[in-house]
Design a protein around this motif. Sequence first.
Motif, PDB file in Angstrom:
ATOM      1  N   GLY A 204       0.816  -1.208   0.000  1.00  0.00           N
ATOM      2  CA  GLY A 204       0.000   0.000   0.000  1.00  0.00           C
ATOM      3  C   GLY A 204       0.845   1.251   0.000  1.00  0.00           C
ATOM      4  N   GLN A 205       0.168   2.385   0.067  1.00  0.00           N
ATOM      5  CA  GLN A 205       0.808   3.698   0.136  1.00  0.00           C
ATOM      6  C   GLN A 205       0.668   4.197   1.564  1.00  0.00           C
ATOM      7  OE1 GLN A 205      -1.091   6.721  -2.232  1.00  0.00           O
ATOM      8  NE2 GLN A 205       0.659   8.100  -2.194  1.00  0.00           N
ATOM      9  N   GLU A 206       1.783   4.272   2.265  1.00  0.00           N
ATOM     10  CA  GLU A 206       1.736   4.567   3.690  1.00  0.00           C
ATOM     11  C   GLU A 206       2.355   5.919   4.060  1.00  0.00           C
ATOM     12  OE1 GLU A 206       0.012   2.708   5.547  1.00  0.00           O
ATOM     13  OE2 GLU A 206      -0.212   0.979   4.208  1.00  0.00           O
ATOM     14  N   TRP A 222       2.290   3.025  -4.637  1.00  0.00           N
ATOM     15  CA  TRP A 222       2.580   2.387  -3.353  1.00  0.00           C
ATOM     16  C   TRP A 222       4.045   2.560  -2.961  1.00  0.00           C
ATOM     17  CZ3 TRP A 222      -0.091  -2.958  -4.566  1.00  0.00           C
ATOM     18  CH2 TRP A 222      -1.471  -2.771  -4.634  1.00  0.00           C
ATOM     19  N   GLN A 352       0.247  -7.171  -7.441  1.00  0.00           N
ATOM     20  CA  GLN A 352      -0.651  -6.013  -7.293  1.00  0.00           C
ATOM     21  C   GLN A 352      -2.080  -6.488  -7.034  1.00  0.00           C
ATOM     22  OE1 GLN A 352       1.839  -2.635  -7.835  1.00  0.00           O
ATOM     23  NE2 GLN A 352      -0.327  -2.369  -8.205  1.00  0.00           N
TER      24      GLN A 352
END
Length: 364
Positions: A204-206, A222, A352
């Motif tokens: 994910g994109q954190e 991400w 993905q």
Amino acid sequence: MTQVINYGIIGCGMMGQEHLRNIALLNGARVAAIYEPDEIMGAAAKAIAPSAEMMESVWALLSRDDLDCLLVASPNYLHVPQLEEIAARNPLPLLIEKPLFTDPDDARRVRDLGASYPAPIWVAMEYRYMPPVQALIEQVEAATGGVKMLTIREHRFPFLPKVGDWNRFNRYTGGTLVEKCCHFFDLMRLILKAEPVRIMASAGQEVNHLSEAYDGEVPDIWDTAYVIVDFDSGARAMLELCMYAEGARYQEEISAVGPKGKIEALVPGPGRFWPTHLGVPPVPQVIVSPRHPKGPQMVEIPVDPTILDAGDHNGSTFYQHARFLELVRSGGTPEVGLIDGARAVEMGQAAQLSARTGAAVEVK
């Protein structure tokens, strides 16, 4: 006398300029023509290769009769249409940057093109050619007795700015696990000499790019991932990616373990990012740890400083070009072919999908 090989370059942004610097180090190679639509990147490319002619289009570049080979280093989403244009106009020996494609629907288009393309197509998988990774590949069977577990960890800096900010969005890159990680999936297949059957991922994109906006749109790329891959040989592999860990001493750490022992390759990031107050950058290492007799054996794998300074990939771009140049001169089969490039992309796409759905994905 060595024949001078003339390159035509399509795309000269950050990675294209790294290619230019490395071609300049090769004996008997020169860049004859460049197509780069961005004015600033074009000027930078011209400064590196002042004798190259700047072309107004891909078609104009392909219309020249003095080229011996081509390099495509354009944004990911342009690779397939440009490959089709090359195949239709001037199908010369080709080095094309990864990822080979970004849309799953393009896989068959690429394979169909490859079936009729009359010259070698080499997919640029630079990580294969990092000297410490090459050393690991050469020694892995003897050191492990056959790999059962393979772990690749990349702790690195965030995505750098690119022209038009295309690398901030999944629709242009194919997603981080395709754009960035196809390198690692390629290494998994190469080291294990096996094919994937099942892929599980959490990603994910954190941290990165959350406060950015381009034309009112926040990036969706991400920066965090774990990926586990089961192979048809029974071996297992894992990827750990963190793109907000540029403070680490080593950027890539590869570990392969089997019944006889363990081998590791430790690769530092680009020297230009190393803090000068810490002194000289770290030197790559390969460590062999046998089970009997116990005791790690470490060897440093230094890279020629001139080659190291020509790019951000631990000298691998130079060594890759040296082998590609030999292929152009003498013929033969690319070390990284279309099937390799396609499989690495398909593994990234499966990862993905697994991360989005929370389910394991079977790989055909």
